[in-house]
Write a protein that holds these residues in place. Structure first.
Motif, PDB file in Angstrom:
ATOM      1  N   CYS A   1      38.884   2.549  25.037  1.00 44.69           N
ATOM      2  CA  CYS A   1      40.172   1.965  25.404  1.00 44.69           C
ATOM      3  C   CYS A   1      40.058   0.447  25.522  1.00 44.69           C
ATOM      4  N   VAL A   2      39.015  -0.030  26.188  1.00 45.06           N
ATOM      5  CA  VAL A   2      38.813  -1.465  26.379  1.00 45.06           C
ATOM      6  C   VAL A   2      38.554  -2.170  25.054  1.00 45.06           C
ATOM      7  N   LEU A   3      37.689  -1.599  24.226  1.00 50.78           N
ATOM      8  CA  LEU A   3      37.305  -2.252  22.975  1.00 50.78           C
ATOM      9  C   LEU A   3      38.334  -2.109  21.850  1.00 50.78           C
ATOM     10  N   TYR A   4      39.031  -0.948  21.808  1.00 54.75           N
ATOM     11  CA  TYR A   4      39.876  -0.653  20.662  1.00 54.75           C
ATOM     12  C   TYR A   4      41.318  -0.286  21.006  1.00 54.75           C
ATOM     13  N   GLY A   5      41.659  -0.230  22.286  1.00 58.07           N
ATOM     14  CA  GLY A   5      43.032   0.052  22.685  1.00 58.07           C
ATOM     15  C   GLY A   5      43.419   1.516  22.702  1.00 58.07           C
ATOM     16  N   SER A   6      42.538   2.413  22.372  1.00 56.17           N
ATOM     17  CA  SER A   6      42.805   3.851  22.407  1.00 56.17           C
ATOM     18  C   SER A   6      41.565   4.560  22.917  1.00 56.17           C
ATOM     19  N   PRO A   7      41.758   5.589  23.716  1.00 54.59           N
ATOM     20  CA  PRO A   7      43.018   6.185  24.148  1.00 54.59           C
ATOM     21  C   PRO A   7      43.717   5.304  25.178  1.00 54.59           C
ATOM     22  N   SER A   8      44.925   5.673  25.490  1.00 55.16           N
ATOM     23  CA  SER A   8      45.688   4.965  26.504  1.00 55.16           C
ATOM     24  C   SER A   8      44.978   5.080  27.850  1.00 55.16           C
ATOM     25  N   SER A   9      44.942   4.006  28.594  1.00 59.87           N
ATOM     26  CA  SER A   9      44.289   4.058  29.913  1.00 59.87           C
ATOM     27  C   SER A   9      45.010   5.020  30.847  1.00 59.87           C
ATOM     28  N   ASP A  10      46.299   5.257  30.614  1.00 56.62           N
ATOM     29  CA  ASP A  10      47.062   6.200  31.437  1.00 56.62           C
ATOM     30  C   ASP A  10      46.570   7.639  31.280  1.00 56.62           C
TER      31      ASP A  10
ATOM     32  N   ILE B   1      44.294  17.326  20.195  1.00 57.09           N
ATOM     33  CA  ILE B   1      45.531  16.899  20.808  1.00 57.09           C
ATOM     34  C   ILE B   1      46.412  16.419  19.681  1.00 57.09           C
ATOM     35  N   GLY B   2      47.539  17.037  19.513  1.00 54.67           N
ATOM     36  CA  GLY B   2      48.430  16.683  18.420  1.00 54.67           C
ATOM     37  C   GLY B   2      49.697  16.023  18.923  1.00 54.67           C
ATOM     38  N   PRO B   3      50.638  15.745  18.036  1.00 56.14           N
ATOM     39  CA  PRO B   3      51.858  15.035  18.415  1.00 56.14           C
ATOM     40  C   PRO B   3      52.644  15.720  19.527  1.00 56.14           C
ATOM     41  N   MET B   4      52.723  17.061  19.526  1.00 58.69           N
ATOM     42  CA  MET B   4      53.489  17.745  20.572  1.00 58.69           C
ATOM     43  C   MET B   4      52.826  17.556  21.930  1.00 58.69           C
ATOM     44  N   ALA B   5      51.526  17.737  21.995  1.00 58.30           N
ATOM     45  CA  ALA B   5      50.817  17.583  23.262  1.00 58.30           C
ATOM     46  C   ALA B   5      50.812  16.125  23.691  1.00 58.30           C
ATOM     47  N   GLN B   6      50.803  15.230  22.734  1.00 58.25           N
ATOM     48  CA  GLN B   6      50.782  13.805  23.018  1.00 58.25           C
ATOM     49  C   GLN B   6      51.993  13.403  23.845  1.00 58.25           C
ATOM     50  N   GLU B   7      53.164  13.876  23.467  1.00 57.14           N
ATOM     51  CA  GLU B   7      54.374  13.521  24.175  1.00 57.14           C
ATOM     52  C   GLU B   7      54.346  14.077  25.592  1.00 57.14           C
ATOM     53  N   ALA B   8      53.836  15.280  25.759  1.00 56.30           N
ATOM     54  CA  ALA B   8      53.814  15.909  27.072  1.00 56.30           C
ATOM     55  C   ALA B   8      52.828  15.238  28.015  1.00 56.30           C
ATOM     56  N   SER B   9      51.722  14.745  27.487  1.00 57.32           N
ATOM     57  CA  SER B   9      50.685  14.221  28.360  1.00 57.32           C
ATOM     58  C   SER B   9      50.696  12.709  28.494  1.00 57.32           C
ATOM     59  N   GLY B  10      51.371  12.022  27.599  1.00 55.39           N
ATOM     60  CA  GLY B  10      51.345  10.573  27.613  1.00 55.39           C
ATOM     61  C   GLY B  10      50.033  10.012  27.095  1.00 55.39           C
ATOM     62  N   CYS B  11      49.220  10.842  26.457  1.00 60.75           N
ATOM     63  CA  CYS B  11      47.927  10.396  25.954  1.00 60.75           C
ATOM     64  C   CYS B  11      48.095   9.855  24.549  1.00 60.75           C
ATOM     65  N   ALA B  12      47.328   8.842  24.234  1.00 60.02           N
ATOM     66  CA  ALA B  12      47.457   8.204  22.922  1.00 60.02           C
ATOM     67  C   ALA B  12      46.539   8.848  21.893  1.00 60.02           C
TER      68      ALA B  12
END
Length: 188
Positions: free
Chosen positions: A30-39, A148-159
Motif C-alpha cells: 500500500c505504501v509503495l504502490y498504493g494498493s491495497p487500500s489502507s482501509d 476478491i472480485g468486483p462484487m466483493a470489492q464493493e462490499a468490503s471497500g478493499c482495492a
C-alpha cells in the motif's frame, strides 16, 4: 519424541501473528504502490486469521499483474504445522506498476474442501468480505482458488481486482550483515 496435532499446537495467537506478518507486507505494498487500500488492511488480517485458525488456507498470494502476466507478487504457503513459508518482508521496491492491477488470491486447503456446506457458510459469515471464484494470471504458480472480485470489492471497500500470482522467492538478494562500528577508546 512427542507428536502433536495441528489443533493442539496452533492457537488463535499463532494465527494472529502469522496474519500480522502478511498484513505488514500488504501495508508495505500500500505504501509503495498504493494498493491495497489502507482501509481494507484490517479486513485482510481478520479474514486470514479466521481461516488460519481453522486450517483452511493452503496458499495466499497478492501483487500486481498486467496483460495477464505477473509484474510482482508475494506467495505464502501454509505448512502442516500451520506456519507460513515465503513472502514475508519481500515486497520489492521500484517496480513499475503503471497500468497494472492489484490482485489478492487465496487457495483453500484440503481441510476446507472436506467441510460441509453449512460449516463453510458459518465460517464465511465471520469473514469481513466474500471471495468469488477466480484464476491466477497465465504465469502463476496455481490455477484455481478464490479471489476478491468486483462484487466483493464493493462490499468490503478493499482495492482488489482479480486473482493472484507468485514470484520465485529463490531469487532474493543476499542481505549484507550489519557492520559493527568500534566504540571510541576513552583515555584519562
Amino acid at each position: 519424541m512427542s507428536s502433536y496435532t495441528y489443533a493442539e499446537t496452533f492457537t488463535r495467537t499463532h494465527a494472529r501473528r502469522l496474519a500480522g506478518r502478511v498484513t505488514t507486507d500488504l501495508r508495505q505494498s500500500c505504501v509503495l504502490y498504493g494498493s491495497p487500500s489502507s482501509d481494507g488492511l484490517d479486513d485482510y488480517r481478520v479474514e486470514l486469521e479466521e481461516l488460519l485458525i481453522g486450517g483452511y488456507v493452503d496458499t495466499y498470494q497478492f501483487g500486481f499483474k498486467k496483460s495477464g502476466k505477473v509484474v510482482w507478487s508475494l506467495r505464502y504457503t501454509v505448512g502442516p504445522d500451520g506456519g507460513l513459508t515465503g513472502g514475508a518482508g519481500g515486497v520489492p521496491t521500484g517496480v513499475d506498476v503503471t497500468q497494472a492491477s492489484w490482485f489478492n488470491h487465496l487457495i483453500y486447503s484440503s481441510t476446507w474442501h472436506q467441510l460441509g456446506d453449512s460449516t463453510k457458510e458459518a465460517v464465511e459469515s465471520k469473514l469481513p468480505f466474500a471471495r468469488v471464484p477466480g484464476s491466477l494470471p497465465s504465469d502463476a504458480y496455481a490455477v484455481t482458488g478464490k479471489t476478491i472480485g468486483p462484487m466483493a470489492q464493493e462490499a468490503s471497500g478493499c482495492a482488489a481486482r482479480s486473482s493472484g500470482v507468485g514470484r520465485d522467492r529463490r531469487k532474493r538478494r543476499a542481505v549484507r550483515p550489519h557492520r559493527r562500528v568500534p566504540e571510541p577508546v576513552r583515555t584519562g
